[in-house]
Design a protein around this motif. Sequence first.
Motif, PDB file in Angstrom:
ATOM      1  N   GLU A 182       0.761  -1.070  -0.014  1.00 20.50           N
ATOM      2  CA  GLU A 182       0.068   0.117  -0.159  1.00 20.50           C
ATOM      3  C   GLU A 182       0.754   1.599   0.086  1.00 20.50           C
ATOM      4  OE1 GLU A 182      -2.781   0.039   2.996  1.00 20.50           O
ATOM      5  OE2 GLU A 182      -3.630  -1.332   2.993  1.00 20.50           O
ATOM      6  N   LEU A 183       0.553   2.307  -0.621  1.00 21.34           N
ATOM      7  CA  LEU A 183       1.392   3.330  -0.926  1.00 21.34           C
ATOM      8  C   LEU A 183       0.275   4.860  -0.843  1.00 21.34           C
ATOM      9  CD1 LEU A 183       2.471   2.497  -4.549  1.00 21.34           C
ATOM     10  CD2 LEU A 183       3.926   2.867  -2.493  1.00 21.34           C
ATOM     11  N   ARG A 222       4.376  -7.315 -13.738  1.00 22.38           N
ATOM     12  CA  ARG A 222       3.056  -6.653 -14.061  1.00 22.38           C
ATOM     13  C   ARG A 222       2.557  -6.524 -12.747  1.00 22.38           C
ATOM     14  NH1 ARG A 222      -2.628  -8.094 -13.472  1.00 22.38           N
ATOM     15  NH2 ARG A 222      -3.476  -7.644 -14.829  1.00 22.38           N
ATOM     16  N   PHE A 223       2.055  -5.552 -12.717  1.00 19.25           N
ATOM     17  CA  PHE A 223       1.541  -4.197 -11.963  1.00 19.25           C
ATOM     18  C   PHE A 223      -0.126  -3.856 -12.107  1.00 19.25           C
ATOM     19  CE2 PHE A 223       6.130  -3.080 -11.689  1.00 19.25           C
ATOM     20  CZ  PHE A 223       6.409  -2.794 -10.797  1.00 19.25           C
ATOM     21  N   GLN A 224      -0.651  -4.193 -11.150  1.00 17.25           N
ATOM     22  CA  GLN A 224      -1.884  -3.229 -11.177  1.00 17.25           C
ATOM     23  C   GLN A 224      -2.197  -2.579 -10.051  1.00 17.25           C
ATOM     24  OE1 GLN A 224      -4.822  -6.275 -11.516  1.00 17.25           O
ATOM     25  NE2 GLN A 224      -6.715  -4.547 -12.683  1.00 17.25           N
ATOM     26  N   ALA A 261      -0.710  -1.413  -4.801  1.00 16.80           N
ATOM     27  CA  ALA A 261       0.126  -1.405  -5.182  1.00 16.80           C
ATOM     28  C   ALA A 261       0.225  -3.314  -5.523  1.00 16.80           C
ATOM     29  CB  ALA A 261       1.404  -1.231  -5.799  1.00 16.80           C
ATOM     30  N   GLU A 262      -0.478  -4.432  -6.587  1.00 14.48           N
ATOM     31  CA  GLU A 262      -0.022  -5.427  -6.559  1.00 14.48           C
ATOM     32  C   GLU A 262       0.820  -5.649  -7.726  1.00 14.48           C
ATOM     33  OE1 GLU A 262      -1.892 -10.084  -7.101  1.00 14.48           O
ATOM     34  OE2 GLU A 262      -3.430  -8.254  -7.400  1.00 14.48           O
ATOM     35  N   CYS A 263       2.351  -6.278  -7.180  1.00 13.47           N
ATOM     36  CA  CYS A 263       3.031  -6.981  -8.658  1.00 13.47           C
ATOM     37  C   CYS A 263       3.035  -8.610  -8.933  1.00 13.47           C
ATOM     38  CB  CYS A 263       4.188  -6.050  -7.904  1.00 13.47           C
ATOM     39  SG  CYS A 263       5.892  -6.840  -8.974  1.00 13.47           S
ATOM     40  N   THR A 264       2.931  -8.280  -9.754  1.00 11.45           N
ATOM     41  CA  THR A 264       3.210 -10.519  -9.969  1.00 11.45           C
ATOM     42  C   THR A 264       4.641 -10.365 -11.303  1.00 11.45           C
ATOM     43  OG1 THR A 264       0.827 -10.757  -9.649  1.00 11.45           O
ATOM     44  CG2 THR A 264       2.386 -12.411 -11.465  1.00 11.45           C
ATOM     45  N   VAL A 265       5.625 -11.757 -10.868  1.00  9.64           N
ATOM     46  CA  VAL A 265       6.278 -12.223 -11.058  1.00  9.64           C
ATOM     47  C   VAL A 265       6.087 -13.086 -11.906  1.00  9.64           C
ATOM     48  CG1 VAL A 265       8.994 -12.562 -11.562  1.00  9.64           C
ATOM     49  CG2 VAL A 265       7.878 -10.664 -10.004  1.00  9.64           C
TER      50      VAL A 265
END
Length: 167
Positions: free
Chosen positions: A26-27, A117-119, A130-134
């Motif tokens: 969270e930002l 991938r960022f969402q 901010a969700e990041c998937t590698v």
Amino acid sequence: MLLALLCLTTENSSVSMSQLISGKVELQVSANALWKCLSKDLANLLPKLVPKLISGVEILDGDGGLGSVLIMRFQSDAGDSYQKEKIVEMDDVNLTMANEVLEGGYKQMGFSYFKTRFQLKEISASLTSAECTVEYETCGPQMRSPEEALQASFFIVKTMEAYLLSQ
């Protein structure tokens, strides 16, 4: 040489071994402001925000949007260190983008396929998830773990958060 042979064998194999790792952070900034940094201003901002890590970002093909190819040059005592990426997903409505590594970087670290991938999701006017998937496939011993890549991605968005909060 052995790693290159292992990578070549894996890339030509019909068996896919893709794996995923993801996380969220969270930002304390708006989703739209962070999206602008991440998707529109990335090439200009990264060398300014993390100059000890990234010496430059250049758009080689395209306008910085979907389908564009860019090269990130890293600070390195070992000579020319870079990563060429292609933007394979960009959705301004859903605030989603993904970059696939084409050469250098993770491709030289034991991965035959590597996509980040960022969402972004707005929680409130000044709070964003901010969700990041590698997504990755390995082709031999890895010099870096996917978890380190995930943490590096979070470091970048946290650095963007600090930049936005200082404006």
